[in-house]
Design an enzyme around this catalytic site. Structure first.
Site, PDB file in Angstrom:
ATOM      1  N   HIS A   1     163.014 -42.458  71.001  1.00 43.56           N
ATOM      2  CA  HIS A   1     161.536 -42.687  70.688  1.00 43.56           C
ATOM      3  C   HIS A   1     161.175 -44.156  69.977  1.00 43.56           C
ATOM      4  O   HIS A   1     160.098 -44.639  69.771  1.00 43.56           O
ATOM      5  CB  HIS A   1     161.079 -41.511  69.548  1.00 43.56           C
ATOM      6  CG  HIS A   1     161.823 -41.864  68.263  1.00 43.56           C
ATOM      7  ND1 HIS A   1     163.164 -41.258  67.775  1.00 43.56           N
ATOM      8  CD2 HIS A   1     161.616 -42.518  67.151  1.00 43.56           C
ATOM      9  CE1 HIS A   1     163.328 -41.431  66.505  1.00 43.56           C
ATOM     10  NE2 HIS A   1     162.347 -42.152  66.314  1.00 43.56           N
TER      11      HIS A   1
ATOM     12  N   ASP B   1     167.053 -37.703  72.846  1.00 44.90           N
ATOM     13  CA  ASP B   1     166.510 -38.801  71.743  1.00 44.90           C
ATOM     14  C   ASP B   1     167.401 -39.864  71.779  1.00 44.90           C
ATOM     15  O   ASP B   1     167.542 -40.388  70.584  1.00 44.90           O
ATOM     16  CB  ASP B   1     166.092 -38.303  70.542  1.00 44.90           C
ATOM     17  CG  ASP B   1     164.936 -39.096  69.941  1.00 44.90           C
ATOM     18  OD1 ASP B   1     164.414 -40.038  70.488  1.00 44.90           O
ATOM     19  OD2 ASP B   1     165.160 -39.306  68.823  1.00 44.90           O
TER      20      ASP B   1
ATOM     21  N   SER C   1     165.768 -44.568  62.241  1.00 40.41           N
ATOM     22  CA  SER C   1     166.016 -43.886  63.485  1.00 40.41           C
ATOM     23  C   SER C   1     166.775 -44.925  64.462  1.00 40.41           C
ATOM     24  O   SER C   1     166.556 -46.015  64.503  1.00 40.41           O
ATOM     25  CB  SER C   1     164.660 -43.807  64.162  1.00 40.41           C
ATOM     26  OG  SER C   1     164.088 -42.550  63.471  1.00 40.41           O
TER      27      SER C   1
END
Length: 384
Positions: free
Chosen positions: A116, A146, A223
């Site tokens: 993402h 992901d 992230s």
């Protein structure tokens, strides 16, 4: 016809109740997990009086240089009405800037991050801790887990050492390094709060991952960064936060990530096995509700398992004979307690291989063999 009606009845009479129950359980679980107590005598390197170093500073010094900032520019679709009135001006400077973290796997520039972070672009800017900026190419992404992998043109880069995420112990130390809120090379510390959190529990049910839960602070920008153990080994990829999680973060186990990154570097994509059903757990509460419905009582007789609510048309499940109302009770002779168990069996299998299932159907146990197909799209990834 009976089975089709059964599937509809289960969906209308039980589905809403179950979703509300699961949401309330998740909220309760999230609010009551808290912070497990840190062992009173943790086994960690002792601090020195000379330089105030400890196991955290040692890890940061060893791994920090292999953590990078990843910046991605993505074009943003304009509203058609705006385009109509503004013409070409509507598309000027319509770029969304995303920032995340990553870490270097090899000295020749292989890097891993979250999908993402880089989704929607094929080029990114990678900034090393030294301040050096490199252009990175997106080699491949896997939205189901992901995970994404990048390549930069460089040599002799610092690298991380990978640990064993299957041997994690609840309560052991964790260290997160990343770029939260754009603040480069930030370090936070916590513990392993839990392992094996399902994607549904984490709040991203379209993923096929059992997450590591930690209370090390993980914020937007973290992230793709590494979650480390006290020895400085990467045990996970920081990936998900919940707005209402009171400081809880989640990471993809590094053994899962390694399996995916190897495929992405080799072929640029990952093919996931596909069964083609939508399920809910057959809990004691659900059984009690079924027992009150005369039309369902004789149809669902299993005591535990994964209740099939829907079979995707033209899927391996439909071809193999699974029907709405079936309860999957065993796969490969192992008992099934929840849809997550089915998901893990499917993900661990291979495309084209037959999966042996036992289902309970109207009081009888039936054996089926399903040849798994290829998961068609990310939108159907929650349909295991």
């Amino acid at each position: 016809m009976i089975l089709v009606v059964l599937g509809a009845e289960i969906g209308t009479r039980i589905g809403t109740h179950l979703r509300e129950r699961e949401q309330s359980q998740l909220a309760l679980q999230t609010s009551t997990i808290g912070h497990p107590p840190i062992p009173s005598q943790p086994i960690i390197p002792s601090a020195t009086d000379r330089d105030n170093s400890n196991f955290i500073t040692t890890v940061v010094a060893k791994v920090g240089t292999a953590v990078v900032k990843v910046e991605a520019d993505r074009p943003v679709s304009q509203n058609p009405l705006v385009e109509k009135f503004l013409g070409n001006l509507a598309n000027e400077d319509r770029v969304e800037k995303g920032t995340g973290s990553g870490f270097i796997l090899s000295a020749d520039g292989k890097i891993v991050t979250n999908s993402h972070v880089v989704d929607g672009t094929d080029r990114v800017k990678v900034t090393l801790k030294s301040g050096q900026v490199l252009e990175g190419k997106v080699v491949g992404i896997d939205r189901v887990t992901d995970i994404a992998v990048l390549q930069v043109n460089a040599q002799n880069l610092p690298t991380v050492k990978l640990g064993d995420s299957d041997r994690l112990v609840q309560g052991e130390w964790t260290i997160a390094i990343g770029n939260p809120l754009g603040l480069d090379n930030t370090v936070t510390v916590g513990i392993i709060s839990a392992t094996g959190r399902t994607s549904t529990q984490v709040g991203i049910p379209d993923k096929r991952v059992n997450f590591i839960q930690t209370d090390a602070a993980i914020n937007p920008g973290n992230s793709g960064g590494p979650l480390l153990n006290a020895s400085g080994e990467v045990i996970g990829i920081n990936t998900a936060i919940r707005a209402n999680a009171q400081g809880l973060g989640f990471a993809i186990p590094i053994l899962t990530a390694t399996r995916i990154t190897n495929q992405l570097f080799a072929t640029g994509k990952v093919l996931h096995p596909y069964l083609g059903v939508q399920m809910i757990p057959l809990t004691a509460e659900l059984k009690a509700g079924i027992a009150k419905e005369p039309s369902l009582r004789s149809k669902v007789t299993a005591q535990r398992g994964a209740l099939v609510m829907k079979v995707i048309p033209h899927s391996p499940a439909e071809t193999g004979g699974i029907r709405p109302g079936d309860v999957i009770i065993k796969i490969a002779n192992r008992s099934i307690d929840s849809p997550n168990d089915v998901q893990q069996h499917v993900e661990a299998s291979k495309i084209g291989r037959s999966l042996k299932l036992e289902v309970s159907r109207e009081g009888r146990v039936r054996s089926l063999e399903i040849e798994l197909g290829i998961s068609p799209t990310i939108t159907e990834s929650a349909e295991k």
